[in-house]
Design an enzyme around this catalytic site. Structure first.
Site, PDB file in Angstrom:
ATOM      1  N   MET A 267      56.057  30.013  49.052  1.00  0.00           N
ATOM      2  CA  MET A 267      55.485  29.970  47.711  1.00  0.00           C
ATOM      3  C   MET A 267      55.317  28.530  47.237  1.00  0.00           C
ATOM      4  O   MET A 267      56.239  27.719  47.326  1.00  0.00           O
ATOM      5  CB  MET A 267      56.408  30.755  46.761  1.00  0.00           C
ATOM      6  N   ASN A 269      55.297  26.852  44.449  1.00  0.00           N
ATOM      7  CA  ASN A 269      55.763  26.368  43.142  1.00  0.00           C
ATOM      8  C   ASN A 269      55.632  24.845  43.058  1.00  0.00           C
ATOM      9  O   ASN A 269      55.971  24.125  43.987  1.00  0.00           O
ATOM     10  CB  ASN A 269      57.237  26.721  42.947  1.00  0.00           C
ATOM     11  N   GLU A 302      51.210  25.616  51.884  1.00  0.00           N
ATOM     12  CA  GLU A 302      51.865  25.480  50.567  1.00  0.00           C
ATOM     13  C   GLU A 302      51.610  24.092  49.990  1.00  0.00           C
ATOM     14  O   GLU A 302      51.379  23.936  48.792  1.00  0.00           O
ATOM     15  CB  GLU A 302      53.364  25.764  50.652  1.00  0.00           C
ATOM     16  N   GLU A 324      43.606  31.270  47.467  1.00  0.00           N
ATOM     17  CA  GLU A 324      44.148  31.656  48.780  1.00  0.00           C
ATOM     18  C   GLU A 324      43.131  31.488  49.911  1.00  0.00           C
ATOM     19  O   GLU A 324      43.454  30.958  50.963  1.00  0.00           O
ATOM     20  CB  GLU A 324      44.698  33.081  48.731  1.00  0.00           C
TER      21      GLU A 324
HETATM   22  N1  PHE Z   1      51.073  32.283  47.044  1.00  0.00           N
HETATM   23  C1  PHE Z   1      51.844  32.399  48.258  1.00  0.00           C
HETATM   24  C2  PHE Z   1      51.036  31.725  49.350  1.00  0.00           C
HETATM   25  O1  PHE Z   1      49.968  32.156  49.695  1.00  0.00           O
HETATM   26  C3  PHE Z   1      52.138  33.768  48.708  1.00  0.00           C
HETATM   27  C4  PHE Z   1      53.048  34.556  47.819  1.00  0.00           C
HETATM   28  C5  PHE Z   1      52.530  35.495  46.949  1.00  0.00           C
HETATM   29  C6  PHE Z   1      54.399  34.378  47.865  1.00  0.00           C
HETATM   30  C7  PHE Z   1      53.350  36.252  46.143  1.00  0.00           C
HETATM   31  C8  PHE Z   1      55.231  35.131  47.094  1.00  0.00           C
HETATM   32  C9  PHE Z   1      54.705  36.080  46.227  1.00  0.00           C
HETATM   33  O2  PHE Z   1      51.367  30.718  49.819  1.00  0.00           O
HETATM   34 ZN    ZN Z   2      48.630  30.704  49.554  1.00  0.00          ZN
END
Ligand code: PHE
Ligand code: ZN
Length: 883
Positions: A267, A269, A302, A324
């Site tokens: 993730m 963040n 990420e 994405e």
């Molecule tokens: N956004 C994350 C990714 O594609 C995937 C993700 C989605 C992780 C929902 C946790 C919950 O890198």
């Molecule tokens: Zn992603």
């Protein structure tokens, strides 16, 4: 049966937020049983909204107090429903103080704030922040965050959140605190905290601009010997984004934290990426080449989100592929550039095509088919799909194919120039690509709005007298749920023409600037279009859809001779591979029919000779040879059949493998020895390719093994200097059918690695996918002390690898596999709906199976759908399957 029907959310219903948030201060008093969260939100009325109600999402949390501009609100002054706290008639500027209480230790969904191995972690995408505090939990509300963490110092020595650490200290009572400030505004889904007993590998790294940043990889004590590759991949990612896209890391500190319980891969963040341990931890003892490649890709992915996702984010979750699809494309390009060679690039491309066919094409043809930008959903967590990610990446790749790499870069620059700091839509990206390149991409929008895999039918005509070659391309797209009729797509079809000597002919195409190049991008925009190649010296063999230039099914009546020609000579390695896949697929389909009809099976010498020649061709990259020799999977074969008979497919494919194994035994053995990688382990592409080919050879040698082959595998198993070779030897033994050999190796493998969770996952996974493992054996494995449904990696390793990776057993005639599936979906749903809903997807294509299986598949689906308490996640999947 559930009586309430879950609510469908529509893209067309989007309305801007009534209030915007300038900043938020969060205070956490962390305790596994009772965590108190104090939130102070600075809100401002949004002039773009007519509503005066403040809408704050919240679920699975207890509201203790809410204060508006200093005054505690009485329950009569707000409305509290299952998912929303609404405060009506609010003034222009509002300061809200909210206190909530939650129990992280009881949170098995792994969404929101949860405990994993006694440590605290958060996961807020997509809608987890509302499980922490009441907040406008939608991506178009972007705010600055300041976070104060308080926790027991002994148990949670490390306190992390987004951005910069601005203060830390003791609180006296055995507790300590840390205060973090994120200078960038962000949506709530990018919030994160970690409070844990962890250690880190850290490094100061100098950006191209000369600025120094601090990079950290945080893991549990005892895993510091497995962080080098993640750190290296992070540094490579930072450098690559500077060089390829001119994008610099915007923070002074960038952290990666590994956690063993995680629903997804990782993730993004802001400044505090949280990763599934699977995509962080690696050394040669425990991780395979595939694991290493996964770490590089996910660390890159990420990190790249920092610009594509975080600096520019999504207006709403229907736009998920905006971040994405683009970020997957970026990580794919990163991985390809890290290898650097043309064949290396092609090898990564072939892998992408395989994933599409294995998972995305079936999704696009099934009950959960949805456009890259969906129009509706019940549960957003069900839309983190191969369509949003992988097909989304293909859509982004098509821009680059249409406007070239330089044009793509211009489009990216314009996208950031226009939208930095904003929450935008897929259309904004498309507009940037169009405007930066002076192109009209109006029709290209259909790639976002229409679901289904387009079919492109090609036909050709060569005229000797005029030396012209006509290529007619006709497109269609099957109906998908809610979309009966489709309009033509804008499809880039890259084409080359091969001469009889195997070389590329120089190309001249009426109305297209080809200028004698050996490949040309044709733009198919009509339902049917004819392209005229002139000055074509001889009747060519067309190489169509080079580099897999669009996510479509290409149909052309190739003869065997033409395919063999392409398989030997095509200068485009992806199409060279593709020719081999076509040769194999035709035969596999015939063999499957023969099995079903009870006829005797045979494989022609031409095919075997082509395989032999390729296998022994030392001028070719071993990685490429390995890919070219892997037969289409049982799932991919199934997708080509109107009625799927898994047992017949399995028998046909096994027959082909046995025949190739026997016919090429000396060649397999020679390649086995020729592709050893002695010396210190290195995960580089060349060494990994050699190991892949060698281990494919081993697997063929063990199809019908004699003592010598069993010894070879056991020797490799015992003496392997890395996990790639050890795991491959173990898999070969498991698939050899020799129970005593397999059992002995399994036992020793387990005792060597029982303390390495990720290796224990492999141990379960390999057994789950073996055609000798029936549902009874899986049930037996579930009683193993190391098995638990609560850990997603473990559940996936055994259960998912059985339902998705072992078709001949999962689809056992008596329906026992389906009954097992239903039980596990129900059991998982009580713990973790997101993971349960993924498992539920294993039955997506049930209507495609032979009638004898369909009945018990439906029964199993109905059993799940009939459960009294079912999550929206699972409910959406099974009800769409049954609809
Ligand atoms: N956004 C994350 C990714 O594609 C995937 C993700 C989605 C992780 C929902 C946790 C919950 O890198
Ligand atoms: Zn992603």
């Amino acid at each position: 049966m559930r009586t309430d029907s879950p609510q469908t959310i529509y893209r067309k219903d989007y309305t801007p937020p009534s209030f915007l948030v300038d900043s938020v201060e969060l205070g956490f008093d962390l305790d596994p049983a009772r965590t108190v969260v104090a939130s102070r939100i600075h809100l401002r009325h949004n002039p773009a909204s007519a509503s005066r109600s403040i809408e704050l999402h919240g679920e699975h949390i207890e509201l203790v107090m809410v204060r508006l501009n200093g005054k505690v609100l009485k329950p009569s002054q707000y409305k509290l429903t299952a998912g929303m706290l609404t405060i009506p008639k609010a003034p222009d500027e509002v300061l809200l103080d909210i206190e909530t209480v939650l129990a992280p230790q009881d949170n098995t969904s792994l969404s929101g704030l949860y405990v994993s191995n006694h440590n605290f972690f958060t996961q807020c995408e997509a809608e987890g922040f509302r499980r922490i505090t009441f907040f406008p939990d939608r991506p178009d509300v972007m705010a600055k965050y300041t976070v104060m963490l308080r926790a027991d110092k002994e148990q949670y020595p490390v306190l992390l959140s987004n951005g910069n650490l601005i203060e830390e200290g003791d609180l006296g009572d055995g507790r300590h605190y840390a205060k973090w400030e994120d200078p960038f505004k962000k949506p709530s889904y990018l919030f994160a905290l970690v409070a844990a007993r962890l250690v880190c590998q850290e490094e100061r790294y100098t950006l191209k601009s000369g600025r120094e940043v601090l990079l950290q990889v945080w893991v549990e004590d005892g895993n510091l010997d497995k962080t080098d590759y993640a750190m290296q991949s992070l540094k490579n990612s930072i450098r690559w984004d500077e060089e390829r896209f001119g994008l610099e890391l915007d923070l002074d500190r960038f952290m990666i934290v590994a956690v063993g319980d995680f629903n997804m891969g990782a993730m993004e963040n802001k400044g505090l990426n949280i990763f599934n341990t699977k995509y962080v931890l690696a050394n040669s003892r425990v991780a395979t080449d595939v694991d290493y490649a996964g770490i590089e890709a996910v660390v890159g992915h990420e990190y790249f989100h920092n610009w594509t996702g975080n600096r520019v984010t999504c207006r709403d979750w229907f736009q998920l592929s905006l971040k994405e699809g683009l970020t997957v494309f970026r990580d794919q390009e990163f991985s390809a550039d890290m290898i650097g060679t043309d064949t290396g690039r092609a090898v990564t491309r072939i892998d992408q095509v395989r994933t599409l066919r294995q998972a995305q094409f079936p999704e696009d043809a099934g009950p959960m088919a949805h456009p890259v930008r969906p129009d509706s959903f019940v549960e957003i967590n069900n839309f983190y799909t191969v369509t949003i990610y992988e097909k989304g990446a293909e859509v982004v790749r098509m821009y680059q194919t249409l406007v070239s790499r330089d044009g793509f870069r211009k489009g990216m620059d314009l996208y950031f120039e226009r939208h930095d700091g904003q929450a935008v839509q897929c259309d904004d990206f498309r507009a940037a690509m169009a405007d930066a390149n002076g192109r009209d991409f109006t029709q290209f929008e259909r790639w976002y709005s229409q679901a289904g895999t387009p079919i492109v039918k090609a036909s050709t005509r060569y005229d000797t007298a005029s030396r012209t070659f006509e290529l007619t391309l006709a497109q269609s797209c099957p109906a998908t749920p809610g979309q009966a009729k489709k309009l033509p797509f804008h499809i880039p079809v890259t084409v080359g023409l091969l001469a009889a000597d195997g070389r590329d002919l120089p190309l001249h195409v009426d109305g297209v600037a080809a200028d004698g190049a050996t490949s040309v991008v044709l733009e198919l925009t009509q339902a049917s279009q004819t392209f005229r190649f002139t000055n074509v010296a001889e009747a060519p063999v067309p190489s169509l859809l080079r580099d897999f230039s669009a996510p479509v099914v290409l149909e052309y009546g190739y003869t065997d001779a033409e395919l063999l020609h392409l398989f030997r000579h095509d200068s485009d390695p992806v199409n060279r591979w593709e020719a081999g896949q076509r040769l194999a697929m035709e035969r596999l389909l015939k063999l499957t029919g023969a099995v079903a009809a009870g006829e005797t099976l045979a494989l022609d010498d031409t095919f075997i000779a082509a395989q032999r020649a390729l296998l022994a061709d030392d001028t070719l990259d071993p990685a490429f040879r390995e890919l070219a020799l892997i037969l289409p999977s049982e799932t991919i074969i199934a997708e080509r059949m109107a009625q799927v008979d898994p047992q017949a497919i399995h028998a046909a494919r096994q027959f082909m493998r046995r025949t190739i194994a026997a016919a090429l035994k000396p060649e397999w053995l020679a390649q086995y020895h020729a592709n050893q990688t002695p010396g210190e382990y290195s995960p580089d592409a060349l060494s990994a390719g050699k190991r892949a080919l060698k281990n494919l050879a081993l697997s063929y040698l063990l199809i019908a093994p004699e003592a010598a082959e069993l010894d070879l595998a056991r020797l490799q198993f015992d003496n392997a200097g890395n996990m790639t070779d050890r795991a491959a030897a173990l898999a070969a033994l498991i698939h050899s059918g020799s129970q005593p050999h397999a059992q002995a190796a399994l036992t020793s493998f387990y005792s060597d690695f029982e303390n390495e969770a990720l290796v224990v996952d492999k141990w379960f996974a390999m057994q789950a996918a073996a055609p000798t493992t029936d549902v009874q054996a899986v049930r037996q494995l579930m009683t193993h002390p190391a098995f638990t449904l609560k850990n997603p990696n473990r559940a996936r390793s055994l259960i998912f690898n059985f339902t998705n990776g072992n078709p001949s057993q999962f689809h056992a005639q008596d329906g026992s596999g389906y009954a097992f599936w239903a039980e596990q979906v129900i059991a998982l749903d009580a713990l973790n709906p997101q993971v349960a809903a993924r498992l539920a997807r294993s039955m997506d294509r049930w209507r495609r199976y032979v009638p004898a299986l369909q009945g018990s598949m439906r029964d199993a689906l109905e059993k799940v759908a009939g459960q009294a308490s079912l999550s929206n996640d699972v409910m959406e999947v099974v009800s769409k399957a049954l609809a």
